[in-house]
Design a protein around this motif. Structure first.
Motif, PDB file in Angstrom:
ATOM      1  N   MET A   1       0.880  -1.175   0.007  1.00  0.00           N
ATOM      2  CA  MET A   1      -0.036  -0.090  -0.052  1.00  0.00           C
ATOM      3  C   MET A   1       0.893   0.983  -0.083  1.00  0.00           C
ATOM      4  SD  MET A   1      -3.279   0.856   2.704  1.00  0.00           S
ATOM      5  CE  MET A   1      -3.572   2.325   2.918  1.00  0.00           C
ATOM      6  N   SER A   2       0.709   2.188  -0.998  1.00  0.00           N
ATOM      7  CA  SER A   2       1.582   3.230  -1.028  1.00  0.00           C
ATOM      8  C   SER A   2       1.165   4.402   0.235  1.00  0.00           C
ATOM      9  CB  SER A   2       1.382   3.915  -2.313  1.00  0.00           C
ATOM     10  OG  SER A   2       0.191   4.556  -2.524  1.00  0.00           O
ATOM     11  N   ASN A   3       2.121   5.123   0.385  1.00  0.00           N
ATOM     12  CA  ASN A   3       1.897   6.257   1.504  1.00  0.00           C
ATOM     13  C   ASN A   3       1.685   7.535   0.565  1.00  0.00           C
ATOM     14  OD1 ASN A   3       2.856   8.743   3.037  1.00  0.00           O
ATOM     15  ND2 ASN A   3       3.476   6.941   4.474  1.00  0.00           N
ATOM     16  N   LEU A   4       0.378   8.230   0.979  1.00  0.00           N
ATOM     17  CA  LEU A   4       0.208   9.398   0.211  1.00  0.00           C
ATOM     18  C   LEU A   4       1.198  10.454   0.307  1.00  0.00           C
ATOM     19  CD1 LEU A   4      -2.231  10.638  -1.434  1.00  0.00           C
ATOM     20  CD2 LEU A   4      -3.294  11.340   0.670  1.00  0.00           C
ATOM     21  N   ILE A   5       1.430  10.644   1.583  1.00  0.00           N
ATOM     22  CA  ILE A   5       2.458  11.701   1.844  1.00  0.00           C
ATOM     23  C   ILE A   5       4.005  11.494   1.190  1.00  0.00           C
ATOM     24  CG2 ILE A   5       4.100  12.908   3.629  1.00  0.00           C
ATOM     25  CD1 ILE A   5       1.573  12.296   5.592  1.00  0.00           C
ATOM     26  N   GLU A   6       4.200  10.320   1.060  1.00  0.00           N
ATOM     27  CA  GLU A   6       5.436   9.962   0.435  1.00  0.00           C
ATOM     28  C   GLU A   6       5.399  10.127  -1.263  1.00  0.00           C
ATOM     29  OE1 GLU A   6       6.910   5.981   1.177  1.00  0.00           O
ATOM     30  OE2 GLU A   6       7.232   6.547   3.168  1.00  0.00           O
ATOM     31  N   ASP A   7       4.162   9.533  -1.748  1.00  0.00           N
ATOM     32  CA  ASP A   7       3.983  10.012  -2.990  1.00  0.00           C
ATOM     33  C   ASP A   7       3.897  11.288  -3.413  1.00  0.00           C
ATOM     34  OD1 ASP A   7       3.701   7.206  -3.524  1.00  0.00           O
ATOM     35  OD2 ASP A   7       1.395   7.253  -3.535  1.00  0.00           O
ATOM     36  N   LEU A   8       3.334  11.983  -2.719  1.00  0.00           N
ATOM     37  CA  LEU A   8       3.055  13.704  -2.863  1.00  0.00           C
ATOM     38  C   LEU A   8       4.521  14.204  -2.788  1.00  0.00           C
ATOM     39  CD1 LEU A   8       1.324  16.247  -2.911  1.00  0.00           C
ATOM     40  CD2 LEU A   8       1.136  16.321  -0.818  1.00  0.00           C
ATOM     41  N   PHE A   9       5.232  13.854  -1.847  1.00  0.00           N
ATOM     42  CA  PHE A   9       6.812  14.309  -1.859  1.00  0.00           C
ATOM     43  C   PHE A   9       7.398  13.791  -3.115  1.00  0.00           C
ATOM     44  CE2 PHE A   9      11.325  13.732  -0.820  1.00  0.00           C
ATOM     45  CZ  PHE A   9      11.743  14.875  -0.400  1.00  0.00           C
ATOM     46  N   HIS A  10       7.537  12.850  -3.420  1.00  0.00           N
ATOM     47  CA  HIS A  10       8.230  12.251  -4.639  1.00  0.00           C
ATOM     48  C   HIS A  10       7.590  12.690  -5.977  1.00  0.00           C
ATOM     49  CE1 HIS A  10      11.138  10.066  -2.220  1.00  0.00           C
ATOM     50  NE2 HIS A  10      10.096   9.415  -1.437  1.00  0.00           N
ATOM     51  N   GLY A  11       6.634  13.241  -6.127  1.00  0.00           N
ATOM     52  CA  GLY A  11       5.849  13.707  -7.239  1.00  0.00           C
ATOM     53  C   GLY A  11       5.276  12.463  -8.048  1.00  0.00           C
ATOM     54  N   ASN A  12       4.850  11.483  -7.105  1.00  0.00           N
ATOM     55  CA  ASN A  12       4.109  10.345  -7.705  1.00  0.00           C
ATOM     56  C   ASN A  12       2.659  10.589  -7.872  1.00  0.00           C
ATOM     57  OD1 ASN A  12       6.681   9.104  -8.167  1.00  0.00           O
ATOM     58  ND2 ASN A  12       6.507   8.148  -6.011  1.00  0.00           N
ATOM     59  N   LEU A  13       2.114  11.579  -7.089  1.00  0.00           N
ATOM     60  CA  LEU A  13       0.800  11.848  -7.128  1.00  0.00           C
ATOM     61  C   LEU A  13       0.147  12.653  -8.280  1.00  0.00           C
ATOM     62  CD1 LEU A  13      -1.637  11.148  -5.162  1.00  0.00           C
ATOM     63  CD2 LEU A  13      -1.217  13.419  -4.258  1.00  0.00           C
ATOM     64  N   ARG A  14      -0.521  11.900  -9.298  1.00  0.00           N
ATOM     65  CA  ARG A  14      -1.071  12.617 -10.346  1.00  0.00           C
ATOM     66  C   ARG A  14      -2.510  12.300 -10.389  1.00  0.00           C
ATOM     67  NH1 ARG A  14       2.181  15.121 -14.271  1.00  0.00           N
ATOM     68  NH2 ARG A  14      -0.016  15.336 -14.968  1.00  0.00           N
ATOM     69  N   LEU A  15      -3.427  13.322  -9.717  1.00  0.00           N
ATOM     70  CA  LEU A  15      -4.745  13.260  -9.465  1.00  0.00           C
ATOM     71  C   LEU A  15      -5.297  13.396 -10.896  1.00  0.00           C
ATOM     72  CD1 LEU A  15      -5.001  15.278  -6.218  1.00  0.00           C
ATOM     73  CD2 LEU A  15      -5.056  12.832  -6.536  1.00  0.00           C
ATOM     74  N   ASP A  16      -4.710  14.181 -11.683  1.00  0.00           N
ATOM     75  CA  ASP A  16      -5.502  14.336 -12.855  1.00  0.00           C
ATOM     76  C   ASP A  16      -5.519  13.413 -13.875  1.00  0.00           C
ATOM     77  OD1 ASP A  16      -2.563  14.635 -13.021  1.00  0.00           O
ATOM     78  OD2 ASP A  16      -2.676  15.860 -15.160  1.00  0.00           O
TER      79      ASP A  16
END
Length: 89
Positions: free
Chosen positions: A1-16
């Protein structure tokens, strides 16, 4: 399971990339747009069609900026709501 904060920090969060409108007519509207653009391509001169494409690109850019601002406003409102909820006994 990914960590939302880590994904945000590493630029892996692409909501679009995960937005999929649930309106039943969404696909139909996009098909109609595609059909109309194809019609315009055959009816307009090349320069007129290029001008139409430029207009559509500008509308897309404007819409993207508006959606980004709406997302930011919604995110801030949600944050303020959480603060209010958590700060009241």
């Amino acid at each position: 399971m990914s960590n939302l904060i880590e994904d945000l920090f590493h630029g892996n969060l692409r909501l679009d990339e995960s937005i999929h409108p649930e309106h039943s007519e969404y696909q139909e509207i996009n098909r109609q747009i595609s059909d109309l653009m194809q019609d315009y391509k055959t009816q307009l001169t090349e320069s007129e069609y290029d001008a139409l494409e430029q207009l559509i690109d500008l509308i897309g850019q404007s819409t993207s900026m508006y959606v980004e601002a709406a997302f930011e406003q919604g995110f801030r409102t949600g944050g303020r709501l959480m603060i209010e909820v958590l700060s009241k006994p």
